[in-house]
Design a protein around this motif. Structure first.
Motif, PDB file in Angstrom:
ATOM      1  N   ALA A 257      31.281  31.350  34.048  1.00  0.00           N
ATOM      2  CA  ALA A 257      32.174  31.974  34.906  1.00  0.00           C
ATOM      3  C   ALA A 257      33.406  30.988  35.250  1.00  0.00           C
ATOM      4  N   ALA A 258      33.283  29.906  35.226  1.00  0.00           N
ATOM      5  CA  ALA A 258      34.360  28.855  35.468  1.00  0.00           C
ATOM      6  C   ALA A 258      35.446  29.365  34.280  1.00  0.00           C
ATOM      7  N   GLN A 259      35.146  29.504  33.118  1.00  0.00           N
ATOM      8  CA  GLN A 259      35.952  29.614  32.228  1.00  0.00           C
ATOM      9  C   GLN A 259      36.533  30.768  31.958  1.00  0.00           C
ATOM     10  N   LYS A 260      36.138  31.813  32.726  1.00  0.00           N
ATOM     11  CA  LYS A 260      36.704  33.221  32.551  1.00  0.00           C
ATOM     12  C   LYS A 260      38.099  33.505  33.262  1.00  0.00           C
ATOM     13  N   PHE A 261      38.362  32.564  34.220  1.00  0.00           N
ATOM     14  CA  PHE A 261      39.267  33.070  35.364  1.00  0.00           C
ATOM     15  C   PHE A 261      40.261  31.671  35.696  1.00  0.00           C
ATOM     16  N   ASN A 262      41.443  31.588  35.433  1.00  0.00           N
ATOM     17  CA  ASN A 262      42.072  30.642  35.783  1.00  0.00           C
ATOM     18  C   ASN A 262      43.039  30.813  36.955  1.00  0.00           C
ATOM     19  N   VAL A 263      42.648  30.236  38.240  1.00  0.00           N
ATOM     20  CA  VAL A 263      43.067  30.529  39.604  1.00  0.00           C
ATOM     21  C   VAL A 263      44.431  30.348  39.428  1.00  0.00           C
ATOM     22  N   PHE A 264      45.252  29.412  38.850  1.00  0.00           N
ATOM     23  CA  PHE A 264      46.646  29.475  38.654  1.00  0.00           C
ATOM     24  C   PHE A 264      47.343  31.028  38.399  1.00  0.00           C
ATOM     25  N   SER A 265      46.680  31.644  37.840  1.00  0.00           N
ATOM     26  CA  SER A 265      47.169  32.952  37.270  1.00  0.00           C
ATOM     27  C   SER A 265      47.859  33.564  38.652  1.00  0.00           C
ATOM     28  N   LEU A 266      47.015  33.164  39.958  1.00  0.00           N
ATOM     29  CA  LEU A 266      47.482  33.939  41.253  1.00  0.00           C
ATOM     30  C   LEU A 266      48.957  33.492  41.629  1.00  0.00           C
TER      31      LEU A 266
ATOM     32  N   TRP B  46      46.711  41.150  44.022  1.00  0.00           N
ATOM     33  CA  TRP B  46      45.336  41.809  44.908  1.00  0.00           C
ATOM     34  C   TRP B  46      44.341  41.823  43.732  1.00  0.00           C
ATOM     35  N   VAL B  47      44.645  42.464  42.519  1.00  0.00           N
ATOM     36  CA  VAL B  47      43.974  42.647  41.323  1.00  0.00           C
ATOM     37  C   VAL B  47      43.301  41.297  41.021  1.00  0.00           C
ATOM     38  N   LEU B  48      44.314  40.072  40.695  1.00  0.00           N
ATOM     39  CA  LEU B  48      43.613  38.855  40.547  1.00  0.00           C
ATOM     40  C   LEU B  48      42.736  38.375  41.476  1.00  0.00           C
ATOM     41  N   TYR B  49      43.035  38.421  42.941  1.00  0.00           N
ATOM     42  CA  TYR B  49      42.173  37.845  43.683  1.00  0.00           C
ATOM     43  C   TYR B  49      40.597  38.551  43.497  1.00  0.00           C
ATOM     44  N   GLN B  50      40.813  39.934  43.414  1.00  0.00           N
ATOM     45  CA  GLN B  50      39.396  40.604  43.197  1.00  0.00           C
ATOM     46  C   GLN B  50      38.722  39.675  41.921  1.00  0.00           C
ATOM     47  N   LYS B  51      39.313  39.590  40.989  1.00  0.00           N
ATOM     48  CA  LYS B  51      38.834  39.034  39.737  1.00  0.00           C
ATOM     49  C   LYS B  51      38.421  37.641  39.970  1.00  0.00           C
ATOM     50  N   ALA B  52      39.042  36.988  40.932  1.00  0.00           N
ATOM     51  CA  ALA B  52      38.608  35.542  41.345  1.00  0.00           C
ATOM     52  C   ALA B  52      37.367  35.691  41.944  1.00  0.00           C
ATOM     53  N   LYS B  53      37.287  36.441  42.753  1.00  0.00           N
ATOM     54  CA  LYS B  53      36.050  36.732  43.827  1.00  0.00           C
ATOM     55  C   LYS B  53      34.703  37.229  42.682  1.00  0.00           C
ATOM     56  N   ARG B  54      35.247  37.761  41.679  1.00  0.00           N
ATOM     57  CA  ARG B  54      33.936  38.192  40.777  1.00  0.00           C
ATOM     58  C   ARG B  54      33.718  37.325  39.896  1.00  0.00           C
ATOM     59  N   ASN B  55      34.197  36.177  39.724  1.00  0.00           N
ATOM     60  CA  ASN B  55      34.281  34.879  38.934  1.00  0.00           C
ATOM     61  C   ASN B  55      33.769  33.687  40.025  1.00  0.00           C
ATOM     62  N   ASN B  56      33.377  33.819  41.285  1.00  0.00           N
ATOM     63  CA  ASN B  56      32.774  33.077  42.384  1.00  0.00           C
ATOM     64  C   ASN B  56      33.886  31.954  42.596  1.00  0.00           C
ATOM     65  N   ILE B  57      35.230  32.392  42.666  1.00  0.00           N
ATOM     66  CA  ILE B  57      36.063  31.369  42.927  1.00  0.00           C
ATOM     67  C   ILE B  57      36.137  31.591  44.630  1.00  0.00           C
ATOM     68  N   ALA B  58      35.977  30.579  45.240  1.00  0.00           N
ATOM     69  CA  ALA B  58      36.065  30.389  46.820  1.00  0.00           C
ATOM     70  C   ALA B  58      37.385  30.940  47.353  1.00  0.00           C
ATOM     71  N   ASP B  59      37.264  31.893  48.562  1.00  0.00           N
ATOM     72  CA  ASP B  59      38.551  32.171  49.260  1.00  0.00           C
ATOM     73  C   ASP B  59      39.317  30.831  49.684  1.00  0.00           C
ATOM     74  N   GLU B  60      38.727  29.618  49.729  1.00  0.00           N
ATOM     75  CA  GLU B  60      39.475  28.630  50.164  1.00  0.00           C
ATOM     76  C   GLU B  60      39.953  28.019  49.167  1.00  0.00           C
ATOM     77  N   GLU B  61      39.609  28.432  47.928  1.00  0.00           N
ATOM     78  CA  GLU B  61      40.477  27.736  46.663  1.00  0.00           C
ATOM     79  C   GLU B  61      41.604  28.748  46.318  1.00  0.00           C
ATOM     80  N   VAL B  62      41.293  29.807  46.628  1.00  0.00           N
ATOM     81  CA  VAL B  62      42.578  30.872  46.505  1.00  0.00           C
ATOM     82  C   VAL B  62      43.653  30.560  47.552  1.00  0.00           C
TER      83      VAL B  62
END
Length: 237
Positions: A122-131, A144-160
């Motif tokens: 999951a960690a490798q699927k999404f690059n949070v810096f894309s936001l 918004w689409v990237l934010y939803q993808k981040a949530k699906r990949n278990n990226i914490a709201d605090e990290e976003v």
């Protein structure tokens, strides 16, 4: 006394910290709770937290959010870890995925420690810096689409929240600096921040940074839900 929560899954660690706090406060509802993070940290008043007591004579509960990465707060508490362990007050320390060197003294002195790790896939699927690109381009839908993808990949709201605030800070520094060196940031993010500035009116980046700070402050004061407020901010970009 020290309780440690750490690992790459900051959201899960945060939930465990809150669960521990809920138990402690239910047993002693008169015991006050203090929150410390990089934004409100004051080293000069820290000794009061080590030795202070509540008005009712009980212990203080001190939650230290150092999940934003290694910085001034992490450096300071690393030097005070033995004092924290020996304090009669109870410290609940939250880290993200820190280095082994940083964690070692806390693991040594902690009453207990809990690690929460994201699954490697999951960690490798999404690059949070894309936001940050979507924010800089003011691509509201894309962000918004990237934010939803981040949530699906278990990226914490605090990290976003942290990465979006980092981008706004880079833009603020770039707006008032002639070079990356003057801004105190690396060349690549400096150039990108400079290019993003054309998408914002004068003073608007500062306004957005303030709005993003309020997401944290209002959630901490119980005025709003953190995730909901963050999503509203994203939809307002």
């Amino acid at each position: 006394m020290l309780y440690l929560f750490h690992g790459s899954d900051t959201q899960a660690s945060r939930k465990k910290l809150h669960k521990k706090l809920d138990v402690a406060l239910s047993k002693n509802p008169d015991s006050p709770l203090m929150w410390i993070d990089e934004e409100n940290f004051d080293g000069a008043s820290f000794p009061e937290l080590l030795g202070g007591q509540s008005l009712f004579g009980g212990v203080l509960n001190v939650a230290v959010d150092a999940s934003g990465g290694e910085g001034i707060l992490t450096d300071f508490i690393s030097e005070k870890v033995r004092d924290i362990k020996e304090s009669e007050n109870v410290f609940y320390i939250l880290f993200g995925k820190e280095t082994k060197k940083t964690l070692e003294p806390f693991l040594k002195y902690a009453q207990s420690s809990e690690e929460s790790a994201l699954k490697e896939v999951a960690a490798q699927k999404f690059n949070v810096f894309s936001l940050t690109d979507a924010l800089g381009k003011r691509d509201r839908k894309g962000l918004w689409v990237l934010y939803q993808k981040a949530k699906r990949n278990n990226i914490a709201d605090e990290e976003v929240h942290g990465i979006l605030f980092w981008q706004l800070k880079c833009m603020l520094f770039a707006a008032s600096s002639a070079s990356a060196n003057d801004a105190g940031i690396k060349e690549f993010p400096f150039k990108k921040a400079k290019s993003f500035l054309r998408n914002f009116r004068e003073g608007e980046v500062e306004e957005k940074a303030h709005e993003l700070l309020l997401v944290t402050y209002d959630a901490r004061r119980g005025k709003s839900d953190f995730g909901g407020a963050l999503e509203r901010f994203i939809l307002s970009v």
